[in-house]
Every structure is written in structure tokens, then in C-alpha cells.
Design a protein around this motif. Structure first.
Motif, mmCIF file in Angstrom:
data_model
loop_
_atom_site.group_PDB
_atom_site.id
_atom_site.type_symbol
_atom_site.label_atom_id
_atom_site.label_comp_id
_atom_site.label_asym_id
_atom_site.label_seq_id
_atom_site.Cartn_x
_atom_site.Cartn_y
_atom_site.Cartn_z
ATOM 1 N N LYS A 180 12.846 -1.305 -19.681
ATOM 2 C CA LYS A 180 13.525 -0.694 -18.544
ATOM 3 C C LYS A 180 13.106 0.761 -18.392
ATOM 4 N N GLU A 181 13.004 1.470 -19.498
ATOM 5 C CA GLU A 181 12.577 2.866 -19.435
ATOM 6 C C GLU A 181 11.144 2.978 -18.918
ATOM 7 N N MET A 182 10.273 2.040 -19.332
ATOM 8 C CA MET A 182 8.895 2.064 -18.838
ATOM 9 C C MET A 182 8.845 1.795 -17.344
ATOM 10 N N ARG A 183 9.673 0.881 -16.872
ATOM 11 C CA ARG A 183 9.696 0.608 -15.433
ATOM 12 C C ARG A 183 10.153 1.830 -14.648
ATOM 13 N N GLU A 184 11.073 2.580 -15.223
ATOM 14 C CA GLU A 184 11.570 3.764 -14.527
ATOM 15 C C GLU A 184 10.528 4.868 -14.460
ATOM 16 N N GLU A 206 2.986 0.564 -7.941
ATOM 17 C CA GLU A 206 1.649 0.012 -8.073
ATOM 18 C C GLU A 206 1.291 -0.220 -9.539
ATOM 19 N N GLU A 207 1.681 0.701 -10.402
ATOM 20 C CA GLU A 207 1.403 0.543 -11.826
ATOM 21 C C GLU A 207 2.157 -0.643 -12.408
ATOM 22 N N ARG A 208 3.404 -0.847 -11.971
ATOM 23 C CA ARG A 208 4.171 -1.990 -12.457
ATOM 24 C C ARG A 208 3.545 -3.301 -12.000
ATOM 25 N N ALA A 268 0.455 -3.908 -14.060
ATOM 26 C CA ALA A 268 0.801 -4.322 -15.423
ATOM 27 C C ALA A 268 1.259 -5.773 -15.461
ATOM 28 N N ARG A 269 2.038 -6.191 -14.452
ATOM 29 C CA ARG A 269 2.487 -7.583 -14.404
ATOM 30 C C ARG A 269 1.308 -8.535 -14.196
ATOM 31 N N ASP A 270 0.371 -8.145 -13.363
ATOM 32 C CA ASP A 270 -0.799 -8.994 -13.134
ATOM 33 C C ASP A 270 -1.627 -9.152 -14.414
ATOM 34 N N LYS A 271 -1.784 -8.061 -15.151
ATOM 35 C CA LYS A 271 -2.542 -8.132 -16.391
ATOM 36 C C LYS A 271 -1.834 -9.007 -17.416
ATOM 37 N N GLN A 272 -0.524 -8.875 -17.509
ATOM 38 C CA GLN A 272 0.223 -9.696 -18.450
ATOM 39 C C GLN A 272 0.162 -11.172 -18.069
ATOM 40 N N ARG A 273 0.248 -11.473 -16.780
ATOM 41 C CA ARG A 273 0.168 -12.864 -16.343
ATOM 42 C C ARG A 273 -1.210 -13.453 -16.633
#
Length: 217
Positions: free
Chosen positions: A66-70, A75-77, A80-85
Motif C-alpha cells: 500500500k505504501e508503494m502504491r501511494e 503509470e508506474e503502477r 509494475a502490474r504488467d511486469k508481474q503478470r
């Protein structure tokens, strides 16, 4: 007398000492300024030495995410989600293909691979457990008049499945001991591993079967 100093001379001496840089008397509650602004707490924490240890609980991990999302932009989030997927999909595909480095610990090793090949090369009766059990459950509720007969048939089917699993477990242990005599991977654990794979439908097994039915192993 010549060797005595007058009061005027004493005043001149004190004035000269003060002008030379002697600190004047301060009040007891006075604090001199540092000459620079006080740094913020978060800036000070960033400059500290070691990084915080990894989270020990799921709640702590969620808090850190949660802290990282904040702190990350939209665009960065998304990136990051695309890379994790993509990473999860790659790991899943390689695990299904049976690559040793991506297998779970329970599936790793030549003995476990050999056991999977033995199971996958057979036509196992126990592999029909899931679909046939669902059919029996539907019959129990759909034909209440014949529920006793359906229950008896289900019991016979379960016994046959157990017999098949025990046979496969013993077969795998015997052949693995012949192929890998120095291996310590055997006994109940290896038999249970083979039996649990036998209970799974062929298309749902992970990793996917690497041999065809009836193929010599």
C-alpha cells in the motif's frame, strides 16, 4: 600611586576585552541557532544505513504494498502490474512444461520426474474419481428412490479407487528403487505423491504429462 590602576583604566580594559571577541553573558534559557534548517524525519530515515527487513506477516506485506502504491504514479503502477503478470505467466508456462528450476519443491528431482512418467504412461482407474463422483452425487439427489443403490455403487467405486492408488504407489516405489538404488526419496512419501497424481485428471496435472499413454518408461 604609579603602580595602582585607576577606575577609568579598568573600564577601558573591559571594553577592549569585549571588543576582542569575549562572549557576553547569556541567559540560562538561551539556545544558539544552528544556522541551517532542521531536516525532516523522512529525509533522515532515508539516509540511515540498513534497509528494513522483509515482512514477516501477510498484513505487513500488504501494508508495504500500500505504501508503494501511494508513492508510485499511475503509470508506474500499471507498468509494475504488467511486469508481474508477465512474470507469473512465464513461471506458470515453464512449470507446466516441467522445467526443473520452476517446479515446486515437491516435484523436483529425477525420482519425482520418473514417478510422474510412470503414472502418466498408465490408464489409471483412479483418474476418473472426480467426474464419476460428481455423477454419483447428482444421482443421489436426483433419484431419491434409488439412493441406497447409488450409495452402495459409490462405495464400491471408492474402494476400487483406493486399490488402484495403493497399486500405483507400490509400483512406483518398486521401479524407482530399481532405477535409483542410491536415492533416499521413496517409501510412503513417494507412494503418496504418485497416488495423488493418479487421482488428478490427466489434463489438470501439473506439470503436464511428458509421456503418452502406453509409452514405455
Amino acid at each position: 600611586m604609579p603602580w595602582q590602576r585607576s577606575a577609568d583604566d579598568a573600564d577601558d580594559t573591559v571594553t577592549a576585552v569585549d571588543a576582542a571577541g569575549t562572549e557576553p553573558t547569556r541567559k540560562s534559557g538561551y539556545t544558539e541557532g544552528k544556522g541551517r534548517p532542521t531536516p525532516k524525519r523522512r529525509d533522515t530515515e532515508k539516509k540511515r544505513g540498513p534497509v528494513a527487513p522483509p515482512p514477516m506477516t501477510r498484513a505487513e506485506a500488504r501494508t508495504r504494498r500500500k505504501e508503494m502504491r501511494e508513492t508510485m504514479s499511475k503509470e508506474e503502477r500499471r507498468e509494475a502490474r504488467d511486469k508481474q503478470r508477465d512474470l507469473r505467466n512465464e513461471v506458470r508456462d515453464r512449470r507446466l512444461a516441467g522445467e526443473e528450476a520452476y517446479l515446486l519443491p515437491k516435484d523436483q528431482g529425477p525420482v519425482r520426474r520418473y514417478a510422474r512418467n510412470i503414472v502418466d504412461s498408465r490408464r489409471n482407474f483412479a483418474g476418473l474419481f472426480t467426474p464419476i463422483a460428481l455423477v454419483f452425487i447428482v444421482l443421489v439427489y436426483g433419484l431419491p428412490r434409488y439412493s441406497a443403490l447409488v450409495s452402495l455403487a459409490l462405495l464400491v467405486f471408492v474402494v476400487m479407487v483406493v486399490i488402484d492408488c495403493v497399486y500405483v504407489g507400490r509400483l512406483v516405489n518398486k521401479r524407482a528403487a530399481q532405477r535409483y538404488p542410491e536415492s533416499t526419496d521413496g517409501g510412503f512419501k513417494l507412494g503418496w505423491y504418485a497416488a495423488s497424481r493418479t487421482l488428478q485428471m490427466r489434463r489438470l496435472r501439473v506439470p503436464k504429462p511428458q509421456v503418452e499413454r502406453g509409452e514405455a518408461v
